[in-house]
Design an enzyme around this catalytic site. Structure first.
Site, mmCIF file in Angstrom:
data_model
loop_
_atom_site.group_PDB
_atom_site.id
_atom_site.type_symbol
_atom_site.label_atom_id
_atom_site.label_comp_id
_atom_site.label_asym_id
_atom_site.label_seq_id
_atom_site.Cartn_x
_atom_site.Cartn_y
_atom_site.Cartn_z
ATOM 1 N N GLU A 30 0.878 -1.118 -0.093
ATOM 2 C CA GLU A 30 0.319 0.026 0.137
ATOM 3 C C GLU A 30 0.732 1.282 -0.107
ATOM 4 O O GLU A 30 1.827 1.382 0.777
ATOM 5 C CB GLU A 30 -0.757 0.005 1.427
ATOM 6 C CG GLU A 30 -1.706 1.004 1.450
ATOM 7 C CD GLU A 30 -2.652 0.999 2.599
ATOM 8 O OE1 GLU A 30 -2.235 0.407 3.523
ATOM 9 O OE2 GLU A 30 -3.584 1.836 2.893
ATOM 10 N N LYS A 82 -8.908 2.992 -2.741
ATOM 11 C CA LYS A 82 -9.368 2.506 -1.425
ATOM 12 C C LYS A 82 -10.564 2.996 -0.881
ATOM 13 O O LYS A 82 -10.835 4.114 -0.935
ATOM 14 C CB LYS A 82 -8.175 2.806 -0.292
ATOM 15 C CG LYS A 82 -8.542 1.877 1.106
ATOM 16 C CD LYS A 82 -7.010 2.283 1.895
ATOM 17 C CE LYS A 82 -7.052 1.420 3.314
ATOM 18 N NZ LYS A 82 -6.048 1.842 3.775
ATOM 19 N N CYS A 90 -5.659 -2.803 1.952
ATOM 20 C CA CYS A 90 -5.612 -3.035 3.523
ATOM 21 C C CYS A 90 -7.037 -3.051 4.049
ATOM 22 O O CYS A 90 -7.769 -4.040 3.971
ATOM 23 C CB CYS A 90 -4.771 -1.649 4.208
ATOM 24 S SG CYS A 90 -3.959 -2.088 5.554
#
Lengths: 563, 563
Positions: free
Chosen positions: A66, A132, A168
């Site tokens: 990430e 994300k 994540c």
């Protein structure tokens, strides 16, 4: 496939360029590597090197952690107007890498906002990107300070399989995996920068097993590695089968380019010949402390560290960690005895330093303390001695260590543990003076565990047994013991874990069986020490709730203990 | 009215209890008051007192600031499991207040989440509540760390008018006011905890005029007041007519229970006989610094402050602010001369202290410095003097001040300005040692402006003219001047404002006309001082971007100056 889904198809038109092997398997390289915060150019170069290396080893796809292009967490660097230009330019330097798909974590800035994103790069083209969707804004995370929320699933087809991307937190929320499955994903690829805390890898495994089983989906989980200020990313990247079993697991706390091949027919990963050893709790804690210190010192450009040895267990353990992190030749130990320093403290400090083969200097502070007391005498006007005089000793030591640091360029590291820092059993600008507090998030009872652990690793103990068994003392007045001012560390740490780590209140802690009066005293000490902690050096987070950015309390705080 | 709108009707059934006056007007009390963070019980008592006082003065409705029941910003106190019980219990103590509607800012915890809310209390009942919809998560604000987003408009009818509620950020976003208007609001009531920064009151007025005119709606804007750690809430509550003119404005920086009556037929406020004076930029800055220091010291329970005077302008101005904040009898000035302290510094320090009538002590630090240097001599081995020796002087002073603080219980306040802190022109544990840095967010050029401003307030200047006109020096080596190491402060502050306050990069600052080499040097100094700032005491925010929680940078940061 829903209309808000992007599905670039990357299957090369010319299949001849691949071996027949690639018709049955796709090989993924999990680039578990340390990317430096802010250093976009170097990070891009590292990506290039890793991609070429992975391709040479037969990888079809390489996955970086990430935000790897910028490093994690970049904090307010994300607000810099020049960010977007720097990122675009770095991504363009990767465009000449051919015959391997690169999945690159980066901050995406456009007229819709700033996103925490993954770019899909292939043969000179950016084929797509994913933003994300779940932005953590708790604990150490401030992602909603910087990022806009992504709103679309992204899947892409490659060599006959459909790959869904997540970043994540997205994977910890069950809905997104379900949606990707529904939209046809054969495999989930997840980019992570997940900081270490105790038992975190177990929690990741539990979550990954659950997610993969729920949806019968294999998952690739790539984590960052290395220390950044108070955080350590511990790696442990994994390839997980659709039945929840782990096919591949990278070692913790180190760079690793790990390959995992997926059979496109069975959607099963090949399995690892030998899985890495699972780490004991002491072992993962110790390694986190070593990596956190190592990367802070090296990435700050210091040539070494100075540490004040007291003969006690905190500085003894800190010395071990420093030597394991940096090598003995970069560690300078200084013993600064005064009137109340015992003979065995002097002996033990010397024994530790000799055993670990570090530079060792004895620098008695009588003159410094005497000079300060003489300066103060007319103002103090013969008032009786109190903690002021104890603090003067601690601050004289702080001044000496800082002077050595200024003169010779090494970083002063401090040795205060979490129990002390919690209750303010430490001197601001004294033993708290320094750039990095190695044991900041380690309770005193854990200090003992770690000292014993480290001693067990070698035939001859590195910490003299006497250091571990004698009652702890700050040696700032005659016959002083920590337990003159504090409850036994077992009790103190028991209460602190509930109050600090679990955010429990007075009544809840009573219900856990501790003494009401002791609890009230400890809570008051913790609350009253907030100003000290606000000026404390950083140190590696290892717990569920570390002092620092993870625990944000007002200094002026009238919250009453008992409610 | 949309279905997701709550509209309690609070019009009393028995109109006899009111005078005929109330048939035509509704009187609002704007409770601009200081509520202490965490002290829920005391805050509730204060609300009770103010409500009774307002009722006596003829108010129908009293409005408290945002989150007043808990204080703002409560930070991680919002995560405490006992919060909900404490809040419920405090709200219940307000239930016996009759004949006045109370609009109370409080954190609302239920099974839907935690909200930043306003409760409508009337005659023993909670008639409704509103949950803030726009949660700021930038600058000093971390509201998404704690709060869930409200999703409903809330309006309530009272004496024939419909009142729409908003909380702080909600009003800055244009949509919510528009929706409330559409749903029938005759008046907007906004609860705020808006921290001071320069020209903020002007910005609020511009926004309020715009909002009211856009929708032809009168607006009541209630702000908090008082200092909380690094923030100062500056009051300036307002009642704004539907045409954007200000009918009532409370004074800045002080408690005030301000009444504003709205004619229910014309929806116009009566107008204030005399509006408060608009503050000059220096005046509002100075007052913010006074309030910030006053409330930190008093609410932390310190009996006074100790300040090291150098004879220079920073400590001279800090001394004035301390005296204005706390009174001369609570301020203890200490001059700590050493070899390089000039005669005029000694004279000027004494003159300032005498003029302000504070305790003044001269404490030469020769013995302390000599003792430290003697202790270090064997380790330094005759290496040539460098900044190490300068830092030793600064740290000796820090040790002396902290010893006085420990012995006599006063808080050490520091005198470093924003320019110094930005470039690291200060000594950690030396002149940076203390609990509160009064000028932390004041650039050096602003220090001069404030010193002149303060001198103009009295016939005899409180700061000797010579202190303002002589070239600034840290006096840590012979003939040292700040400008030996730094560009002129006009240039330095010019660059810093662009780099720090505006987040501009190297190239942008060149485009503003500064020298490229100087810019590169300054940026590097700022970036390299992040670790120092991470251990600095707090100080009052007055700028658009203050060091501290508002500017979050990594310590290990490889972002290159030139990109």
């Amino acid at each position: 496939m829903s209309k808000d889904t992007d599905t670039p198809n990357l299957t090369p038109s010319n299949e001849d360029s691949k071996t027949t092997m690639t018709q049955d398997t796709v090989t993924f390289a999990l680039a578990q590597s340390h990317f430096l915060v802010g250093d976009i150019t170097t990070n891009a170069e590292k990506m290039r090197t890793l991609a070429l290396q992975a391709r040479k080893q037969g990888a079809d796809v390489i996955i970086f952690p990430e935000l790897a292009l910028l490093g994690y967490p970049p904090q307010d660097l994300l607000l810099r107007p020049s960010l977007s230009g720097r990122i675009k330019s770095a991504l363009s330097t990767l465009s000449d890498i051919e015959d391997i798909v690169m999945i690159v974590g980066y901050p995406h800035v456009d007229h819709h906002g700033t996103f925490n994103s993954a770019a899909i790069l292939h043969n000179g083209h950016q084929k797509g990107f994913y933003h994300k969707q779940f932005l953590p804004n708790y604990g150490v995370f401030d992602e909603r300070r910087y990022f806009d929320k992504g709103r679309n699933q992204v899947l892409f087809d490659y060599k006959g399989i459909t790959i869904g991307l997540l970043i994540c937190e997205d994977l910890w929320e069950k809905n997104l995996t379900a949606e990707l499955k529904q939209q046809g994903a054969d495999l989930i690829v997840s980019l992570n920068a997940s900081p270490f805390e105790l038992k975190k890898q177990d929690a990741r495994k539990t979550m990954l097993a659950k997610r993969s089983r729920e949806h019968k989906l294999p998952i690739i989980y790539v984590n960052a590695v290395g220390g950044q200020d108070d955080l350590v990313f511990d790696g442990g990247s994994m390839a997980v089968q659709a039945d929840g079993t782990i096919a591949h697991e990278a070692p913790r706390f180190m760079n690793q380019l790990m390959l995992a091949s997926l059979n496109v027919n069975t959607l099963k990963f090949n399995t690892q010949v030998k899985a890495p050893l699972s780490l004991s709790r002491e072992s993962e804690m110790y390694q986190a402390l070593v990596v956190g210190l190592r990367d802070y010192v090296n990435n700050s450009g210091f040539t070494g560290v100075i540490i004040g040895l007291s003969g006690g267990i905190d500085s003894a353990l800190t010395l071990c960690i420093a030597v394991d992190a940096l090598g003995a030749d970069k560690v300078y130990a200084v013993m600064m005895p005064y009137e109340y320093t015992s003979k065995i403290s002097l002996e033990d400090a010397q024994a530790q330093a000799r055993r670990l083969n570090v530079s060792y200097t004895v620098c008695p502070i009588f003159d410094a303390v005497e000079g300060i007391r003489h300066t103060l005498a007319p103002l103090f006007n013969k008032s009786p001695a109190d903690t002021t005089e104890e603090n003067i000793q601690a601050r004289a030591r702080g001044v000496i260590l800082m002077a050595l640091s200024n003169k010779f360029g090494h970083l002063v590291i401090t040795t205060g543990n979490k129990s002390e820092l919690a209750v303010g059993y430490s001197t601001l600008y004294g033993d708290m003076a320094g750039g990095f507090d190695v044991l900041k998030d380690v309770y005193k009872t854990q200090v003992y565990d770690l000292a014993s652990y480290r001693n067990r690793l070698e035939d001859t103990p590195v910490i003299p047994e006497r250091v571990i068994t004698r009652p702890p003392s700050a040696e700032l007045r005659p016959d002083q013991k920590d337990q003159d001012s504090l409850p036994d560390y077992e009790v103190l740490d028991g209460i602190l874990k509930l109050y600090v780590d679990e955010d429990m209140g007075y009544q809840d802690i009573i219900d856990k069986g501790f003494d009401a009066e002791v609890i009230a005293k400890i809570i008051t000490m913790v609350d009253n020490s907030e100003y000290k902690r606000s000026q404390a050096p950083i140190g590696t987070k290892i717990s569920h709730k570390a002092f620092g950015r993870e625990r944000r309390y007002p200094l002026v705080n009238k919250w009453s203990v008992k409610g």
